[in-house]
Write a protein that holds these residues in place. Structure first.
Motif, mmCIF file in Angstrom:
data_model
loop_
_atom_site.group_PDB
_atom_site.id
_atom_site.type_symbol
_atom_site.label_atom_id
_atom_site.label_comp_id
_atom_site.label_asym_id
_atom_site.label_seq_id
_atom_site.Cartn_x
_atom_site.Cartn_y
_atom_site.Cartn_z
ATOM 1 N N VAL A 53 0.840 -1.202 0.000
ATOM 2 C CA VAL A 53 0.000 0.000 0.000
ATOM 3 C C VAL A 53 0.875 1.253 0.000
ATOM 4 O O VAL A 53 0.558 2.238 -0.665
ATOM 5 C CB VAL A 53 -0.981 -0.016 1.209
ATOM 6 C CG1 VAL A 53 -1.596 1.358 1.433
ATOM 7 C CG2 VAL A 53 -2.077 -1.041 0.972
ATOM 8 N N SER A 54 2.010 1.186 0.706
ATOM 9 C CA SER A 54 2.932 2.331 0.714
ATOM 10 C C SER A 54 3.429 2.626 -0.701
ATOM 11 O O SER A 54 3.509 3.786 -1.113
ATOM 12 C CB SER A 54 4.135 2.052 1.602
ATOM 13 O OG SER A 54 3.728 1.987 2.927
ATOM 14 N N GLN A 58 2.730 5.951 -2.773
ATOM 15 C CA GLN A 58 3.816 6.754 -3.369
ATOM 16 C C GLN A 58 3.547 7.027 -4.841
ATOM 17 O O GLN A 58 3.847 8.098 -5.355
ATOM 18 C CB GLN A 58 5.137 6.000 -3.262
ATOM 19 C CG GLN A 58 5.854 6.142 -1.934
ATOM 20 C CD GLN A 58 7.094 5.262 -1.880
ATOM 21 O OE1 GLN A 58 7.721 5.004 -2.900
ATOM 22 N NE2 GLN A 58 7.414 4.777 -0.705
ATOM 23 N N ALA A 59 2.981 6.032 -5.502
ATOM 24 C CA ALA A 59 2.678 6.177 -6.928
ATOM 25 C C ALA A 59 1.442 7.048 -7.158
ATOM 26 O O ALA A 59 1.135 7.401 -8.290
ATOM 27 C CB ALA A 59 2.460 4.797 -7.549
ATOM 28 N N SER A 80 -7.408 6.146 -5.828
ATOM 29 C CA SER A 80 -7.477 7.551 -6.263
ATOM 30 C C SER A 80 -7.897 7.611 -7.722
ATOM 31 O O SER A 80 -7.972 6.579 -8.400
ATOM 32 C CB SER A 80 -6.106 8.208 -6.098
ATOM 33 O OG SER A 80 -5.203 7.615 -7.009
ATOM 34 N N ALA A 81 -8.144 8.814 -8.213
ATOM 35 C CA ALA A 81 -8.517 8.986 -9.622
ATOM 36 C C ALA A 81 -7.378 8.491 -10.517
ATOM 37 O O ALA A 81 -7.611 7.848 -11.552
ATOM 38 C CB ALA A 81 -8.823 10.453 -9.904
ATOM 39 N N ALA A 82 -6.128 8.782 -10.100
ATOM 40 C CA ALA A 82 -4.964 8.314 -10.875
ATOM 41 C C ALA A 82 -4.909 6.792 -10.878
ATOM 42 O O ALA A 82 -4.575 6.171 -11.896
ATOM 43 C CB ALA A 82 -3.675 8.879 -10.271
ATOM 44 N N GLY A 83 -5.256 6.186 -9.740
ATOM 45 C CA GLY A 83 -5.288 4.729 -9.633
ATOM 46 C C GLY A 83 -6.343 4.123 -10.544
ATOM 47 O O GLY A 83 -6.109 3.097 -11.189
ATOM 48 N N PRO B 11 5.434 5.866 -11.622
ATOM 49 C CA PRO B 11 6.064 6.989 -10.950
ATOM 50 C C PRO B 11 6.754 6.600 -9.650
ATOM 51 O O PRO B 11 7.328 7.430 -8.986
ATOM 52 C CB PRO B 11 4.893 7.943 -10.692
ATOM 53 C CG PRO B 11 3.682 7.092 -10.706
ATOM 54 C CD PRO B 11 3.984 5.902 -11.533
ATOM 55 N N GLY B 12 6.697 5.334 -9.252
ATOM 56 C CA GLY B 12 7.318 4.894 -8.005
ATOM 57 C C GLY B 12 8.820 4.731 -8.158
ATOM 58 O O GLY B 12 9.419 5.095 -9.167
#
Lengths: 100, 177
Positions: A53-54, A58-59, A80-83, B11-12
Motif C-alpha cells: 500500500v505504501s 507513493q505512486a 485515487s482517480a490516478a489509480g 512513478p514509483g
C-alpha cells in the motif's frame, strides 16, 4: 512490421505485480475499505499489505486515511482517480494481450 | 520505459536501484511480460474481485434510510412541540435526534467497506433530505396563521425522508448488480 507498440509495453509497472494488482482490483469495487478487509480479501499479512500500500500510495494510486471508530484506530484505503485511470489502462493492455 | 521488464515505468521507485523498493517487490515475483492465458486470468480477477459484504450493504442501507426517517421524525416532533408550546420538549427532541445520529454513525463505522458509488448516492440523498428539512422547518414556523395541520406536516415529513429512502433503495439495488 508495424509502428504500434506491443500491448505489454502499456502495462503499468506499479500495478503489474500480482499482489498490488489484487489490491487495486479489489479497491476498484468499493469507495473505500478498511485495511483489515483488504488484507483478508487479498490474503496477505499486515506487513506485506502495508508495504504494498505504501508503494501504491507513493505512486499516487491509493489514498490512505487514518481515523478512529470509538477508541479503535482504523485505516481506510481507497483508489485515487490516478489509480482508477492506471487500472483502466492496465486492464485495456491485458485485454489486448489476452486477445492474442 | 523499462526495456528489461517490458512494462511501462510507474512513478514509483526503480526496484533495480532502490534496495528498499527492491525488497518490497521481492515477494511479488519477477516483472515479466504476461502471456495471453495469464492476462485472461488477471482479467477474471478484476471481474470477480469483491469486498463489500451483504452485512456492509445492510449497514449502509440502514444508515441512509435511518437518517431520512430520523430527520422526518424530528420535523414532526418540532411541529408537535411548537403546537403545544413545549420548549423543553423541543430541545429534548433535538437532543434525541443528536443521540440517534451519533448511534447511527457508530453503526456505520462497523461497516468494513463502502460499496462503489455508495458515497455519491448517500451524499446526494442526505443533501436533499437536509435541504428539504431546512425548507420544511422554515415553512412550518413561517405559517403562524393558519398553523399547519398534522396532515400537512406528515406529508412534508414523507417528502423530507424520501431522498434518503430512495438512496437506501438504490444502495440495495447496487448490491444486486
Amino acid at each position: 512490421m508495424t509502428d504500434q507498440q506491443h500491448a505489454r509495453f502499456r502495462l503499468d509497472e506499479v500495478i503489474h505485480a500480482p499482489i498490488r494488482f489484487s489490491i487495486v482490483a479489489t479497491l476498484a469495487k468499493v469507495d473505500q475499505a478498511e485495511f483489515s478487509a483488504v488484507r483478508d480479501a487479498v490474503q496477505v499479512s499486515d506487513s506485506v499489505l502495508s508495504k504494498q500500500v505504501s508503494l501504491l500510495e507513493q505512486a499516487g494510486y491509493v489514498t490512505v486515511k487514518k481515523g478512529y471508530v470509538g477508541k479503535r484506530p482504523r485505516t481506510w484505503l481507497s483508489l485515487s482517480a490516478a489509480g482508477e485511470s492506471a487500472l483502466a489502462a492496465h486492464v485495456e493492455a491485458l485485454r489486448a494481450i489476452a486477445g492474442g | 520505459m523499462s526495456e528489461h521488464s517490458g512494462v511501462r515505468g510507474g512513478p514509483g521507485k526503480d526496484p533495480t536501484r532502490d534496495p528498499n523498493a527492491a525488497d518490497a517487490l521481492a515477494p511479488l515475483g519477477p516483472l515479466e511480460p504476461l502471456g495471453p492465458d495469464e492476462a485472461r486470468a488477471r482479467l477474471a480477477l478484476v471481474d470477480s474481485a469483491s469486498l463489500a459484504t451483504s452485512r456492509d450493504r445492510s449497514l449502509h442501507v440502514a444508515f441512509s434510510g435511518g437518517i431520512g426517517i430520523a430527520v422526518a421524525v424530528l420535523l414532526v416532533l418540532c411541529w408537535w412541540m411548537a403546537s403545544h408550546d413545549n420548549r423543553l420538549g423541543l430541545w429534548l427532541s433535538i437532543a434525541g435526534y443528536g443521540v440517534v445520529l451519533a448511534l447511527m454513525f457508530v453503526l456505520k463505522g462497523r461497516a468494513q467497506a463502502a460499496p462503489r458509488g455508495f458515497t455519491r448516492v448517500f451524499n446526494r440523498g442526505l443533501g436533499l433530505t437536509m435541504t428539504l428539512y431546512a425548507v420544511g422547518i422554515a415553512w412550518v414556523f413561517g405559517h403562524q396563521d393558519p398553523w399547519p395541520t398534522v396532515t400537512v406536516v406528515l406529508g412534508l415529513a414523507v417528502v423530507v425522508a424520501m431522498p434518503s429512502l430512495v438512496a437506501a433503495v438504490r444502495i440495495v439495488r447496487m448490491g444486486r448488480r
